[in-house]
Design a protein around this motif. Structure first.
Motif, PDB file in Angstrom:
ATOM      1  N   ARG A   2       0.847  -1.190   0.000  1.00  0.00           N
ATOM      2  CA  ARG A   2       0.000   0.000   0.000  1.00  0.00           C
ATOM      3  C   ARG A   2       0.883   1.240   0.000  1.00  0.00           C
ATOM      4  O   ARG A   2       2.037   1.208   0.421  1.00  0.00           O
ATOM      5  N   LEU A   3       0.280   2.365  -0.422  1.00  0.00           N
ATOM      6  CA  LEU A   3       1.039   3.617  -0.487  1.00  0.00           C
ATOM      7  C   LEU A   3       1.526   4.037   0.909  1.00  0.00           C
ATOM      8  O   LEU A   3       2.642   4.522   1.074  1.00  0.00           O
ATOM      9  N   LEU A   4       0.674   3.794   1.909  1.00  0.00           N
ATOM     10  CA  LEU A   4       1.057   4.149   3.279  1.00  0.00           C
ATOM     11  C   LEU A   4       2.297   3.371   3.732  1.00  0.00           C
ATOM     12  O   LEU A   4       3.163   3.914   4.433  1.00  0.00           O
ATOM     13  N   ASP A   5       2.374   2.105   3.315  1.00  0.00           N
ATOM     14  CA  ASP A   5       3.546   1.295   3.664  1.00  0.00           C
ATOM     15  C   ASP A   5       4.821   1.917   3.094  1.00  0.00           C
ATOM     16  O   ASP A   5       5.872   1.923   3.734  1.00  0.00           O
ATOM     17  N   LEU A   6       4.691   2.432   1.876  1.00  0.00           N
ATOM     18  CA  LEU A   6       5.841   3.062   1.224  1.00  0.00           C
ATOM     19  C   LEU A   6       6.290   4.301   2.012  1.00  0.00           C
ATOM     20  O   LEU A   6       7.489   4.512   2.254  1.00  0.00           O
ATOM     21  N   PHE A   7       5.319   5.092   2.452  1.00  0.00           N
ATOM     22  CA  PHE A   7       5.633   6.299   3.224  1.00  0.00           C
ATOM     23  C   PHE A   7       6.243   5.931   4.577  1.00  0.00           C
ATOM     24  O   PHE A   7       7.165   6.585   5.058  1.00  0.00           O
ATOM     25  N   THR A   8       5.697   4.884   5.193  1.00  0.00           N
ATOM     26  CA  THR A   8       6.223   4.435   6.486  1.00  0.00           C
ATOM     27  C   THR A   8       7.661   3.936   6.320  1.00  0.00           C
ATOM     28  O   THR A   8       8.544   4.251   7.128  1.00  0.00           O
ATOM     29  N   TRP A   9       7.877   3.159   5.260  1.00  0.00           N
ATOM     30  CA  TRP A   9       9.231   2.657   4.980  1.00  0.00           C
ATOM     31  C   TRP A   9      10.203   3.824   4.775  1.00  0.00           C
ATOM     32  O   TRP A   9      11.314   3.816   5.302  1.00  0.00           O
ATOM     33  N   GLY A  89      11.611  12.827   6.026  1.00  0.00           N
ATOM     34  CA  GLY A  89      11.672  13.030   7.481  1.00  0.00           C
ATOM     35  C   GLY A  89      10.315  12.975   8.159  1.00  0.00           C
ATOM     36  O   GLY A  89      10.215  12.651   9.353  1.00  0.00           O
ATOM     37  N   VAL A  90       9.256  13.338   7.428  1.00  0.00           N
ATOM     38  CA  VAL A  90       7.904  13.377   8.032  1.00  0.00           C
ATOM     39  C   VAL A  90       6.904  12.695   7.097  1.00  0.00           C
ATOM     40  O   VAL A  90       5.795  13.196   6.882  1.00  0.00           O
ATOM     41  N   ALA A  91       7.306  11.536   6.555  1.00  0.00           N
ATOM     42  CA  ALA A  91       6.522  10.905   5.487  1.00  0.00           C
ATOM     43  C   ALA A  91       5.109  10.514   5.913  1.00  0.00           C
ATOM     44  O   ALA A  91       4.148  10.761   5.175  1.00  0.00           O
ATOM     45  N   THR A  92       4.966   9.930   7.105  1.00  0.00           N
ATOM     46  CA  THR A  92       3.619   9.466   7.492  1.00  0.00           C
ATOM     47  C   THR A  92       2.703  10.659   7.778  1.00  0.00           C
ATOM     48  O   THR A  92       1.512  10.616   7.506  1.00  0.00           O
ATOM     49  N   LYS A  93       3.289  11.744   8.307  1.00  0.00           N
ATOM     50  CA  LYS A  93       2.492  12.958   8.529  1.00  0.00           C
ATOM     51  C   LYS A  93       2.007  13.481   7.173  1.00  0.00           C
ATOM     52  O   LYS A  93       0.849  13.861   7.018  1.00  0.00           O
ATOM     53  N   CYS A  94       2.910  13.494   6.204  1.00  0.00           N
ATOM     54  CA  CYS A  94       2.551  13.980   4.866  1.00  0.00           C
ATOM     55  C   CYS A  94       1.442  13.127   4.263  1.00  0.00           C
ATOM     56  O   CYS A  94       0.514  13.643   3.644  1.00  0.00           O
ATOM     57  N   TYR A  95       1.546  11.797   4.444  1.00  0.00           N
ATOM     58  CA  TYR A  95       0.558  10.895   3.850  1.00  0.00           C
ATOM     59  C   TYR A  95      -0.858  11.248   4.320  1.00  0.00           C
ATOM     60  O   TYR A  95      -1.807  11.194   3.554  1.00  0.00           O
ATOM     61  N   HIS A  96      -0.974  11.627   5.579  1.00  0.00           N
ATOM     62  CA  HIS A  96      -2.304  11.928   6.138  1.00  0.00           C
ATOM     63  C   HIS A  96      -2.676  13.399   6.000  1.00  0.00           C
ATOM     64  O   HIS A  96      -3.687  13.840   6.537  1.00  0.00           O
ATOM     65  N   ASN A  97      -1.824  14.196   5.331  1.00  0.00           N
ATOM     66  CA  ASN A  97      -2.050  15.643   5.265  1.00  0.00           C
ATOM     67  C   ASN A  97      -2.702  16.025   3.927  1.00  0.00           C
ATOM     68  O   ASN A  97      -2.140  15.793   2.853  1.00  0.00           O
ATOM     69  N   PHE A  98      -3.876  16.646   4.028  1.00  0.00           N
ATOM     70  CA  PHE A  98      -4.629  17.026   2.827  1.00  0.00           C
ATOM     71  C   PHE A  98      -3.823  17.961   1.926  1.00  0.00           C
ATOM     72  O   PHE A  98      -3.780  17.794   0.706  1.00  0.00           O
ATOM     73  N   MET A 104       1.160  18.145  -4.129  1.00  0.00           N
ATOM     74  CA  MET A 104       1.675  17.168  -5.098  1.00  0.00           C
ATOM     75  C   MET A 104       0.897  17.251  -6.415  1.00  0.00           C
ATOM     76  O   MET A 104       1.475  17.188  -7.509  1.00  0.00           O
ATOM     77  N   ALA A 105      -0.434  17.418  -6.305  1.00  0.00           N
ATOM     78  CA  ALA A 105      -1.264  17.536  -7.513  1.00  0.00           C
ATOM     79  C   ALA A 105      -0.894  18.812  -8.268  1.00  0.00           C
ATOM     80  O   ALA A 105      -0.739  18.800  -9.499  1.00  0.00           O
ATOM     81  N   ALA A 106      -0.734  19.925  -7.530  1.00  0.00           N
ATOM     82  CA  ALA A 106      -0.389  21.200  -8.170  1.00  0.00           C
ATOM     83  C   ALA A 106       1.005  21.122  -8.792  1.00  0.00           C
ATOM     84  O   ALA A 106       1.244  21.636  -9.885  1.00  0.00           O
ATOM     85  N   LEU A 107       1.919  20.458  -8.091  1.00  0.00           N
ATOM     86  CA  LEU A 107       3.294  20.316  -8.595  1.00  0.00           C
ATOM     87  C   LEU A 107       3.308  19.491  -9.893  1.00  0.00           C
ATOM     88  O   LEU A 107       3.944  19.876 -10.878  1.00  0.00           O
ATOM     89  N   ALA A 108       2.565  18.367  -9.870  1.00  0.00           N
ATOM     90  CA  ALA A 108       2.488  17.528 -11.080  1.00  0.00           C
ATOM     91  C   ALA A 108       1.872  18.329 -12.225  1.00  0.00           C
ATOM     92  O   ALA A 108       2.367  18.288 -13.363  1.00  0.00           O
ATOM     93  N   ALA A 109       0.818  19.081 -11.911  1.00  0.00           N
ATOM     94  CA  ALA A 109       0.162  19.892 -12.948  1.00  0.00           C
ATOM     95  C   ALA A 109       1.110  20.977 -13.447  1.00  0.00           C
ATOM     96  O   ALA A 109       1.187  21.234 -14.657  1.00  0.00           O
ATOM     97  N   GLY A 110       1.854  21.594 -12.534  1.00  0.00           N
ATOM     98  CA  GLY A 110       2.799  22.658 -12.904  1.00  0.00           C
ATOM     99  C   GLY A 110       3.894  22.133 -13.815  1.00  0.00           C
ATOM    100  O   GLY A 110       4.204  22.734 -14.846  1.00  0.00           O
TER     101      GLY A 110
END
Lengths: 158, 187
Positions: A2-9, A89-98, A104-110
């Protein structure tokens, strides 16, 4: 996986641990990230305000667009590298952060907008493009990059 | 001097608008977001000007054109950045006044301002001799490099204000407590 596992890793990896646990590492990377953001902002504004005929009107648009693009790429790569370390450094926090996902969506679009639409369009004869098209491209570009910066700041508020 | 600063900060902290700014989640965060966005405008355009003065970009464009055309939007960005910076200080005046990073930031800002004034004078006096040169003279490049270094310092110290390293009450060396004006370091 799962994506969360990747962030946790990522957070528990040596890179994540280094950024998280070593004193001022995160803050220093963050400061470099901000400086690169400033340079990116300067190149985006110089280009887009020129395309809108607001600044540097007596200098050919091609000169501004292509010179600024070199520095845009340097600052973008710096932002991506420092951004990766910050996320580590704060991957799991980022995963749960709206706002992280908004960024990330804006960056990909940019990135897609610059490399798939804006630059291919401007590589032709800029003078042949309609002023309204240039203004629309410039407005879309500035909006996207300011959204990237604003949503990035809001990651830290929630 | 430190007592005067602390008295002013305490007075400011007791004002309704300071408390309101501090307690308002959205207003405070939007002010801080605007502060960062104007960094892209002011510092971003300043970087473009300084990179030209270093001879690293826009070398085919006269240096005076880059400086003159970008100065107005850059200054507009600085005005908003300065205003939002004052508001951020107003929201948390006591801790900010006693922050080591804030004090270094103010010193760097003053140094950057003096460097900019001296650079502007130097440019006005000598631009005719190097305006079209792809790489400006050494004195110009040193001033541009110094400008970038000072602003990088402003960004770093500005970001570090958020961290509590060296705050009053932390086990700081005595000279740091004296520099940041901790009246009661043990508190």
């Amino acid at each position: 996986m799962r994506l969360l596992d990747l962030f946790t890793w990522l957070e528990t990896s040596p890179v994540g641990a280094f950024v998280k646990d070593k004193g001022a590492t995160f803050a220093t990377i963050e400061a470099v990230h901000l400086m690169a953001l400033a340079v990116l902002g300067g190149t985006v504004l110089a280009t887009d305000l020129r395309l809108m005929n607001v600044v540097l009107r007596d200098i050919p648009a091609q000169t501004i667009v292509f010179t600024a693009h070199r520095w845009f790429k340097i600052s973008l790569y710096t932002l991506l590298v420092t951004g990766f370390f910050m996320v580590a450094g704060v991957a799991t926090k980022c995963y749960h952060n709206f706002y992280f996902w908004v960024k990330m969506a804006a960056l990909a679009a940019g990135i897609a907008f610059v490399f798939a639409i804006k630059m291919p369009l401007l590589r032709g004869n800029i003078d042949e493009l309609r002023p309204a098209t240039l203004k629309l491209v410039a407005l879309a570009s500035m909006s996207l990059w300011f959204l990237v910066a604003a949503s990035g700041r809001w990651i830290g508020f929630s | 001097m430190n007592e005067l600063i602390l008295d002013f900060a305490n007075w400011l902290a007791s004002q309704t608008f300071s408390i309101g700014l501090h307690e308002s989640f959205y207003l405070y965060n939007w002010i801080e977001t605007t502060h960062v966005l104007t960094l892209m405008v002011s510092l971003g355009l300043l970087c473009i000007i300084d990179l030209r003065m270093l001879g690293w970009c826009f070398t085919q464009v006269p240096a005076s054109k880059i400086a003159e055309r970008l100065t107005k939007p850059m200054l507009a960005g600085f005005v908003v950045m300065f205003a939002t910076g004052i508001l951020l200080y107003t929201a948390i005046p006591v801790r900010t006044s006693q922050s080591l990073w804030f004090r270094i930031k103010v010193i760097l800002l003053l140094a950057a301002f003096i460097n900019a004034v001296l650079f502007h004078r130097h440019m006005k006096a000598s631009i005719d001799t190097w305006d079209r040169a792809p790489v400006p003279p050494a004195r110009t490049r040193i001033a541009a490099g110094l400008s970038l270094a000072l602003w990088a310092g402003v960004v770093v110290t500005g970001r570090f204000i958020a961290y509590d390293w060296f705050d009053c009450g932390e086990p700081n060396p005595a000279w740091i407590d004296a520099f940041i004006g901790c009246t009661n370091p043990a508190a």
